[in-house]
Design an enzyme around this catalytic site. Structure first.
Site, mmCIF file in Angstrom:
data_model
loop_
_atom_site.group_PDB
_atom_site.id
_atom_site.type_symbol
_atom_site.label_atom_id
_atom_site.label_comp_id
_atom_site.label_asym_id
_atom_site.label_seq_id
_atom_site.Cartn_x
_atom_site.Cartn_y
_atom_site.Cartn_z
ATOM 1 N N GLY A 43 0.830 -1.204 0.000
ATOM 2 C CA GLY A 43 0.000 0.000 0.000
ATOM 3 C C GLY A 43 0.860 1.247 0.000
ATOM 4 N N GLY B 94 5.107 7.463 2.412
ATOM 5 C CA GLY B 94 5.837 6.561 1.514
ATOM 6 C C GLY B 94 5.129 5.228 1.445
ATOM 7 N N LYS C 9 6.451 0.478 7.283
ATOM 8 C CA LYS C 9 6.103 1.775 6.702
ATOM 9 C C LYS C 9 7.400 2.497 6.424
ATOM 10 C CE LYS C 9 1.745 2.486 9.122
ATOM 11 N NZ LYS C 9 0.903 3.447 9.817
ATOM 12 N N ASP D 292 -9.684 9.336 15.437
ATOM 13 C CA ASP D 292 -9.986 8.898 14.065
ATOM 14 C C ASP D 292 -10.333 7.415 14.063
ATOM 15 O OD1 ASP D 292 -10.361 9.096 11.362
ATOM 16 O OD2 ASP D 292 -8.234 9.098 10.842
HETATM 17 N N1 ADE Z 1 -1.423 -1.956 6.127
HETATM 18 C C1 ADE Z 1 -0.991 -1.027 6.979
HETATM 19 N N2 ADE Z 1 -0.496 -1.596 8.074
HETATM 20 C C2 ADE Z 1 -0.618 -2.926 7.937
HETATM 21 C C3 ADE Z 1 -0.299 -4.030 8.736
HETATM 22 N N3 ADE Z 1 0.243 -3.863 9.919
HETATM 23 N N4 ADE Z 1 -0.580 -5.246 8.287
HETATM 24 C C4 ADE Z 1 -1.172 -5.399 7.099
HETATM 25 N N5 ADE Z 1 -1.487 -4.405 6.288
HETATM 26 C C5 ADE Z 1 -1.220 -3.159 6.702
#
Ligand code: ADE
Length: 998
Positions: free
Chosen positions: A632, A637, A657, A750
């Site tokens: 994603g 980023g 992330k 949120d």
């Molecule tokens: N998308 C954002 N964080 C995630 C996570 N911890 N596990 C799976 N998809 C995600």
């Protein structure tokens, strides 16, 4: 001289043309060929027309009228029918069959012989007197009739019949009836038959609707619109319509009816399904055979009831086979290390024909020979949770050493609890021999006020492993069996607040170490102060605080002076003072930390944000991270999935992330801010931070991986796939995570299904902790008039209007998440604009229950959406409520669809939620002190409470008038609610939930 020509010849000719063609869209007013007796028509003058009646082969009369005065001039011979009522006709048709002789074929008639006659009519409301004379002026001429074919004498030899058929329209006819007249002016005519009719569109069945006989309009260019009525056992889809045309034809069929449930179409009618078959939906589908383990003995079944011992869950479609509760779990095993007890079992041998088996694990602590057992679910910690487990194992922590525990493992599926079947339980008894010794010395009361008690105890000098913290359990002495509370502290002291005045409380304390929890200390009883002692003890307390403050302040001044004099660390003092100010502001904003309970620290209160990162996160060496794929995109980023390797441990599946290159210092700080928030949390329903990478590029945040991604898209993808218990299990998890956050003073701001992540075992975890900053990233957040960005649909009105964010506003958002879950990811308030959402909430509108939502859950939603935030439940209440539902799945059987007349808005709700215990109810009206009075008098259910009178209230010992009044008025609304329930529920005999525990 009158020459009468013999026309009898005509009458022996075959009758082939005279039979009626039988048009269904004609209503015949007269057919001379069908009249068996005398016709009785009038002629004038008497020697004009001749009526001749012959008999045919079947001995039926043939009425003919003949005239043939071709040799005499000025003929005026009248033949007139009887009076005919016009019935519904507006326009009539006259069909004449006749022969007419060719004047050329008759010698000596030139000048007097005619080859036409006149057809006339006269409208009247009733028949004229039989003696009335013929006046040509009274009649209206329809037409002059000529023959298309005439015959000559010579033709006769060939026996060729020249029979003419002429049809004329007459109308509109306004009077009740009419006469027809035939005026001969000197022709040789044989009138063989007269048929008079009008046209209609005949009654018909089309698209399962019946249309009546309809007479067309006189104006042939306009149609009559006719509405059909559905045939028996059919119902309208679109209004069935047909149009009746001038010729009596039905045109332009519109709309339709469909066969109702239990009926199918056969030959244009709706016939009942045969026994053994059913039809659950209205429509043009056929009846289906009953699914396995169900039957229908009589015809016309809308669905097939289940065989004895088999059931359908609320969401099971009628097409599904009936199923039954599972057998108990098998082969329960345990494994214990110092801190954790693992239970594992095999699925039931019989899943009852369903795929939604889940498990509840109930804990009992037994002493003596095992007869004396008490529930202990709340003393130990279950990972992931005790109820609604989808896997076949659970880990248990915080158990007490040297104790016998019995765990009851219950298998449940979507039809558990139906039909009062006994619970399929397996049990195992575990002795916790390995756990540590008693690590807490004598517990003392240091001081007490009306509402709090300060405790301290001795620490053990050399504990076997370092003490992490202490767990203090306490309850009102009088209420032992009802409920208890607990709190934690790192030091051997605690101030327990929120207590009742002049009340004795029981306390016991245990220590938590790296290797497990110790046994609880003996029980100590201490009392809170009464109103008179308050001042003294308060003064004492104030004195202690003042002294401590003066001492502390003096120390601080000395230290400060020293540092100032040495000229070092001036920046440090400034920073500390500033951050202290901020932190104070944070607490004053609403959160009052419990003494001894860890409190969330806002990273923004740090002068240097990297200090917060260092304090609350672990640095990970990037060589330990193996990125696998991008899953994603975040605001800063990409988000990837991958693996985190830790020497000596199994690789851990993680989400990573990343902070994309070219970032500013501010972006880096904002990115890592979330990590320093997340790093402070430790709860199975909060996404766990594994660590951060800040010392190399790219900067990364590593968290546990959640296989099923975010809850909103997960639900949309699996619309309708989960059992009610599974959905409630998810909601319970979210509430539990939020309870943890609110306990440590963190306000999420949120909370929405898109910010909940789901793991492979359906465990839901709260994520996305950027708060205000994250809202920049949230597509559902909109700018307010004050410039802030807020996810309007999820946010409580006070937070939208004046930015009053609190755990109570998080509870509002939780209600919206409940709605999202129960509607499988529907958008709250659908396509309404944000502005309309705000207005409608202000007007008291609340989201209606999603289809198939249990009443109990929608009522909880309405409570979360109360305008007055003080009246909303707390997350702890929500978790207990969900636990009760999971323990009593029958409470989930009554769906809102089954019950009408429930409040749509929290303003219409009574002051307490339905289906709570008497204890909860008394708490909710702040009358907890009378719990024992109610129980002792046998009022243990809300049903029984709702029958109480004011005398009953007095009799059980409520003596203060104000208290009596408050209880009575709440009972009034209880009664009202039970009344509504009884009137409206048809599944449960007037009770949604008969087994809810106290
Ligand atoms: N998308 C954002 N964080 C995630 C996570 N911890 N596990 C799976 N998809 C995600």
């Amino acid at each position: 001289m009158t020459v009468r020509l013999n026309l009898c010849l005509l009458l022996v000719l075959p009758r082939l043309i005279l039979s009626d063609p039988g048009h269904p869209n004609q209503v015949v007013l007269l057919d001379t060929t069908a009249v068996l007796g005398e016709l009785g028509w009038k002629t004038f003058p008497v020697n004009g027309w001749d009526a001749i009646t012959e008999m045919d082969e079947q001995n039926r009369p043939i009425h003919t009228f003949q005239v043939c005065h071709v040799m005499e001039p000025n003929q005026n011979n009248w033949l007139r029918s009887n009076w005919m009522p016009r019935q519904a006709a507006q326009k009539i048709y006259v069909e004449l069959r006749f022969t007419l002789r060719d004047c050329n074929s008759i010698p000596w008639v030139l000048g007097t012989c005619k080859e036409t006659f006149n057809l006339l009519y006269l409208e009247t409301d009733e028949p004229q007197s039989p003696t009335a004379r013929f006046h040509a002026a009274d009649y209206a001429k329809i037409d002059t009739i000529a023959a298309d074919e005439s015959f000559t004498q010579t033709d006769l030899g060939d026996r060729v019949l020249r029979l003419n058929t002429e049809v004329r329209e007459v109308g509109p006819i306004a009077r009740k009836g009419f006469y027809l007249a035939f005026q001969d002016v000197g022709a040789c005519i044989a009138l063989v038959s007269v048929r008079v009719y009008y046209k209609k569109c005949p009654s018909t069945l089309r698209n399962l609707a019946a249309f009546p006989d309809t007479v067309p309009r006189v104006d042939s260019s306009s149609l009559v619109e006719v509405r059909g009525a559905c045939v028996e056992h059919a119902e309208e889809r679109d209004t069935p319509k047909l149009y009746c045309g001038a010729d009596g034809d039905w045109l332009v069929p519109l709309g339709r009816c469909v066969c109702s449930v239990g009926y199918e179409e056969t030959d244009g009618l709706c016939l009942a399904c045969r026994p053994g078959f059913y039809k659950a939906f209205a429509g043009n589908i056929k009846c289906s055979k009953c699914p396995p383990h169900s039957y229908s003995h009589s015809g016309g079944s809308p669905l097939c009831p289940c065989d004895i011992g088999y059931y359908r869950a609320g969401k099971d479609p009628p097409t599904m086979a009936c199923t039954r509760p599972p057998s108990p779990p098998r082969n329960v095993m345990f494994n214990i290390n110092e801190t954790t007890l693992f239970l594992e079992w095999l699925p039931p041998s019989d899943a009852g024909g369903r795929k939604d088996v889940a498990y509840n694990v109930l804990c009992q602590r037994c002493t003596g020979a095992g007869q004396d057992c008490e529930p202990c679910d709340r003393d130990v910690r279950f990972i992931p949770h005790p109820l609604g487990l989808t896997g076949t194992s659970v880990a248990i922590q915080d158990f007490v050493a040297h104790t016998n525990y019995t765990f009851l493992i219950e298998a449940l599926n979507g039809v558990s609890g139906m039909g009062g079947i006994s619970r399929p339980l397996a049990n195992i008894t575990v002795s916790t021999e390995q756990a540590g010794p008693l690590l807490v010395g004598a517990v003392r009361k240091d001081w007490a006020t009306q509402n709090s008690i300060a405790l301290s105890w001795q620490e053990v000098e050399q504990p076997p492993s370092p003490i992490l913290d202490y767990d203090i359990k306490y309850y009102e002495k009088e209420q032992e069996q009802l409920s208890y509370s607990s709190t934690r502290t790192k030091s051997p002291t605690a101030i327990v607040s929120g207590l009742k005045p002049s009340t004795i409380y029981v306390f016991h304390v245990r220590a938590r170490t790296m290797t497990g929890v110790s046994s609880y200390s003996p029980k100590y009883e201490f009392s809170t102060g009464d109103e008179n002692s308050e001042e003294a003890s308060d003064q004492g307390q104030v004195l202690v605080i003042v002294l401590a403050a003066v001492g502390g302040f003096s120390l601080l001044v000395i230290l400060t002076l020293f540092l100032l004099i040495t000229g070092r660390c001036q920046w440090w003092i400034k920073a500390k003072m500033k951050s202290e100010e901020k932190r104070r502001a944070h607490f004053q904003n609403g959160h009052v930390p419990f003494p001894g309970i860890k409190t969330y620290v806002d990273p923004d209160t740090y002068e240097d944000p990297s200090q917060a990162v260092r304090e609350f996160t672990k640095e990970i060496d990037p060589s330990r991270i193996r990125i696998e794929r991008v899953i994603g995109a975040g605001e800063f980023g990409e988000v990837c999935s991958g693996w985190l390797c830790t020497p000596g441990k199994k690789e851990l599946s993680v989400a990573i992330k990343t902070l994309k290159g070219g970032y500013t210092e501010r972006q880096r700080r904002d990115f890592l801010r979330e990590a320093s928030i997340m790093g402070q949390f430790d709860n199975p329903n909060i996404i766990r931070l594994e660590g951060v990478v800040t010392k190399s590029r790219p900067v990364m945040i590593v968290v546990e991986y959640m296989e099923n991604g975010s809850l909103d898209s997960f639900l949309r993808k699996h619309d309708g796939h989960f059992t009610m218990i599974q959905l409630v299990g998810m909601l319970r998890g979210i509430a539990s995570g939020m309870m943890y956050l609110s306990d440590i003073g963190f306000v999420h701001r949120d909370l929405a299904a898109r910010n909940i992540l789901v793991d492979e075992g359906l465990v839901c975890k709260v994520s996305d902790f950027g708060m205000s900053r994250v809202l920049e990233d949230d597509p559902d957040a909109a700018y307010t008039t004050t410039g802030g960005k807020i996810p309007i649909r999820w946010t409580a009105p006070e937070a939208i209007t004046y930015r009053k964010f609190s755990s109570a506003s998080d509870v509002w958002s939780y209600g919206i998440v409940m709605w999202e879950v129960m509607s499988y990811g529907e958008r709250p308030y659908w396509e309404m604009s944000n502005q309309d959402v705000i207005l409608s909430i202000e007007e008291g509108y609340r989201l209606p229950a999603p289809v198939g939502c249990p009443v109990a859950l929608h009522q909880l939603m309405l409570l979360c959406w109360q305008k007055d935030r003080g009246r909303r439940p707390r997350f702890g209440d929500v978790v207990s409520f969900m636990d009760k539902l999971i323990r009593n799945p029958s409470c989930l059987l009554t769906l809102v669809d089954d019950v009408h007349g429930f409040p749509e808005s929290p303003e219409d709700m009574p002051d307490y939620p339905l289906f709570i215990s008497v204890g909860d109810w008394l708490d909710s009206i702040k009358m907890s002190q009378y719990k024992n009075n109610f129980i002792a008098a046998g009022y243990t259910t809300l049903d029984s409470v709702s029958t109480m009178s004011i005398d009953d209230i007095r009799r059980i010992g409520v003596s203060l008038i104000g208290h009596q009044r408050r209880i009575v008025s709440s009972i009034q609304s209880l009664k009202l609610q039970f009344l509504q329930v009884q009137q409206n529920s048809f599944h449960m005999n007037g009770h949604f939930c008969e087994k809810m525990e106290m």
